[in-house]
Design an enzyme around this catalytic site. Sequence first.
Site, PDB file in Angstrom:
ATOM      1  N   SER A 236       0.842  -1.186   0.000  1.00  0.00           N
ATOM      2  CA  SER A 236       0.000   0.000   0.000  1.00  0.00           C
ATOM      3  C   SER A 236       0.885   1.248   0.000  1.00  0.00           C
ATOM      4  O   SER A 236       1.757   1.386  -0.860  1.00  0.00           O
ATOM      5  CB  SER A 236      -0.941  -0.041   1.208  1.00  0.00           C
ATOM      6  OG  SER A 236      -1.913   0.969   1.129  1.00  0.00           O
ATOM      7  N   ASP A 400      -8.840  -5.703  -5.334  1.00  0.00           N
ATOM      8  CA  ASP A 400      -8.369  -4.476  -4.688  1.00  0.00           C
ATOM      9  C   ASP A 400      -8.945  -3.259  -5.410  1.00  0.00           C
ATOM     10  O   ASP A 400      -8.642  -3.029  -6.580  1.00  0.00           O
ATOM     11  CB  ASP A 400      -6.838  -4.442  -4.716  1.00  0.00           C
ATOM     12  CG  ASP A 400      -6.244  -3.340  -3.842  1.00  0.00           C
ATOM     13  OD1 ASP A 400      -6.953  -2.369  -3.536  1.00  0.00           O
ATOM     14  OD2 ASP A 400      -5.059  -3.472  -3.462  1.00  0.00           O
ATOM     15  N   HIS A 434      -8.027  -5.100  -0.664  1.00  0.00           N
ATOM     16  CA  HIS A 434      -6.743  -4.470  -0.362  1.00  0.00           C
ATOM     17  C   HIS A 434      -6.093  -5.049   0.892  1.00  0.00           C
ATOM     18  O   HIS A 434      -4.861  -5.086   0.996  1.00  0.00           O
ATOM     19  CB  HIS A 434      -6.954  -2.962  -0.194  1.00  0.00           C
ATOM     20  CG  HIS A 434      -5.688  -2.189  -0.034  1.00  0.00           C
ATOM     21  ND1 HIS A 434      -4.720  -2.127  -1.009  1.00  0.00           N
ATOM     22  CD2 HIS A 434      -5.215  -1.443   1.007  1.00  0.00           C
ATOM     23  CE1 HIS A 434      -3.718  -1.368  -0.593  1.00  0.00           C
ATOM     24  NE2 HIS A 434      -3.975  -0.955   0.621  1.00  0.00           N
TER      25      HIS A 434
END
Length: 469
Positions: A236, A400, A434
């Site tokens: 991320s 995601d 995610h």
Amino acid sequence: MNARNLIRPNLVRTLSSVFGGSLKIPVQLFASKNFHHSESCEHGSQVDEKFIEELKTPEDEPKLEFRGSNFDFPCLNKRFIDGPEPNYQKIKGGYRLFICKEPYKFYYNGGLLPEFELAYETWGTLNKDRSNAILLFTGLSASSHAASQEDNKLPGWWEKFIGPGCALDTNKFFIICANQLGGCYGTTGPSSINPLTEKQYATNFPMVSVRDMVTVQKILVESLGIKKLYAAVGASLGGMCSVTMAALYPEMVSRLVSLSSSSKAHPTAIAFRYLQRRCIMEDPIWNRGHYYDGEYPLRGTKLAREIATMTYRSGIEWEKRFGRVRIPGEPPSLCHNFEIEQYIEYQGVQYATKLDANTLLYLSKAMDLFDLNEYFDDCEDKNGLNRVRCPTLVMGITTDMLFPVQQQRDLAEGLRRAGNESVTYYELNSIYGHDTFLLDLSNIGTALKGFLETQMAVNGHLSKHRIAE
């Protein structure tokens, strides 16, 4: 019955006598287009008795009734079904502190700090030639506490990935993890005290970039006597950092790992994070970020984290985990009726006070502003990926929504087009969106361990060039 259509001028006197002279007829009644004068009755006292009876006995008409709602606001979370969730702790100690007394100049707007501190933790042992160090960059919400250690035995946010024999094997590697610049878990950020004013920086804190986060951690690594990292690893926001580290300082990075990340922010992610920031900034208690001496902007931060939760997971998981299951015993209302509603609020309550509201604003904006190529605008070659030459692992998640899987494909392909011959790409079909990089130990952990410990990519690359020579 409409009196306007029934009453004639010659009846007014009679009606008045019936009601004891107290009847008042509005002038508008006779001015109405619905009034039509007709010939007078032969006997002025003759009146429609049924009409008179209705006027005299309104109590006999059906009474109107109303049954409305009386909701219990605010809606309270009474019930929650547990499931796989990230393990973020609000830590207040157990970390080491790197203190830099030199002024630091930020990438944006000429911002300047007189000094800064970085909270960091380590696992494993640094070898004699200091060549086995792995720098683990965190995501937006995480602290330096990636795993339990002697000074803080609580489980960390990557607890199952770090340790003897794990993906980040502490028998082989020396792991370093620091709280990001702008954070609130020991590292200098908006909630820190400005030594010049002895008050919190609040929103007077300089705008932070991903480049700044990388640069200060480079300074930390160098302070430990490490000249070259075995690997830069991140997911991320951390993945943005690891890619930036390999591009800005290619001589310092031997391997690169980017999980659920990209070389620039996606517009959908920018939109979601913008909404989160607006939730906080529209909370009057936020007070333009200067709330540290008063009440915390809980309502806005809670709503921001609820929106964030929706972006961290996937609709496939929601369908499988919650579906349209109703909360037993709850009548239809504006409050919770579905388990998914309570789950979202639970996450908001759970994390609203763990991460400082201003930290969320600053770090999320840094993610939105991120575009690797921007850091090389002054260079002849403006493609940042052209500078990444080390073996690289890129992993994407099909579900995601913050970092769509196409971005992972583009990152891997961009590195290959730039001439990097040691790019490994994996695509996972996980239901956790995610958050997969935090939860999927089997796939993420196995791929990560294999990439870090194998010598095949490096040897193959070197052998090819030896043959060519």
